[in-house]
Design an enzyme around this catalytic site. Sequence first.
Site, short mmCIF file in Angstrom:
data_model
loop_
_atom_site.label_atom_id
_atom_site.label_comp_id
_atom_site.label_asym_id
_atom_site.label_seq_id
_atom_site.Cartn_x
_atom_site.Cartn_y
_atom_site.Cartn_z
N LYS A 1 60.30 21.98 39.00
CA LYS A 1 61.39 22.00 37.84
C LYS A 1 62.08 21.44 38.32
CE LYS A 1 61.78 26.31 35.98
NZ LYS A 1 62.92 26.26 36.20
N GLU B 1 64.87 27.72 27.60
CA GLU B 1 65.17 29.52 28.15
C GLU B 1 66.61 29.37 27.00
OE1 GLU B 1 66.20 29.98 31.83
OE2 GLU B 1 67.60 31.69 31.75
O1 KIV Z 1 64.50 30.41 38.02
C1 KIV Z 1 63.38 30.98 37.31
O2 KIV Z 1 63.31 31.85 37.75
C2 KIV Z 1 63.53 30.11 35.88
C3 KIV Z 1 62.90 31.15 35.47
C4 KIV Z 1 63.42 32.18 34.54
C5 KIV Z 1 61.89 29.84 33.89
O3 KIV Z 1 64.12 29.04 36.19
#
Ligand code: KIV
Length: 289
Positions: free
Chosen positions: A136, A205
């Site tokens: 991600k 988010e």
């Molecule tokens: O780092 C994380 O936990 C995240 C989530 C809050 C989506 O990116």
Amino acid sequence: MSTTFTLDTSTSRANPTPAPMKRLTIPAIQSHKQKGVTAQPLVMLTAYTARMAQLLDPHCDMLLVGDSLGQVIYGLPSTVPVTVDMMCAHGAAVVRGSYHSVVVVDLPFGSYEASPEQAFATASRILKETGCAAVKMEGGEVMADTVRFLAQRGIPVMGHVGLTPQAVNALGGYGARGKSQAEHDKIMRDAKAIEEAGAFATVVEGVLEPIAKAVTAVSDIPIIGIGASVDCDGQVLVIDDMLGMFERVPRFVKRYESLAEIVSKAVETYAGEVRSRSFPTGDQTYQPK
Ligand code: KIV
């Protein structure tokens, strides 16, 4: 379903292939959204350790090894100091502790923004060292070329738009995004750009709910909300927040337990028993036969 650790040997040459089943795949995650509609929302939680992964895995579609581990595990003030080494160590632990969920690992700040090549080097290291299925990355339009570069080279990418915690120094805090028309329009453009670049899903988010609904409606890929809307294609929370491990939690978190209190009470009892010499008892000591 048992949460006892079971080695995932489904890709080994063990014969017969041991139960349990194969992991979910990225196409399986994408197929939750058909013609813009998600019948059953996707379930995602963060996980940072093997044991927690074992407990969450039977109930989740995806486990996110979030860079939130900086604050949650390491007590850091933000996600900015998180390193690739940390993500690799915790990513590998979560993969070892799970056999069902797709494991997604965050690219930490500074490890991908400079160029698509830098992102590829970091992402490929994370895939090799952890066994996760996807990475991600935060950022919208500005990261689209990087998402495309990775996706075209076999690395599934989950986007992350709206409130992007790695940019806390530029944003000036963790407040909800999208309050002005300009911010609203930018979030919409960011989500579209990431989708068109080939992301398989995107986290939205900390945005005003109408924006989360609009992004979900116009996207063909699953939109995973956090502080977003029940109408998103899935939800994610930080596991320690939803279990009540911290005194302070963001407004959008629902606490499903109060683990901090449970832990405090247990440790208080233990400390009292140690000090009064009522622990250990005969049940916990070895006696000669
Ligand atoms: O780092 C994380 O936990 C995240 C989530 C809050 C989506 O990116």
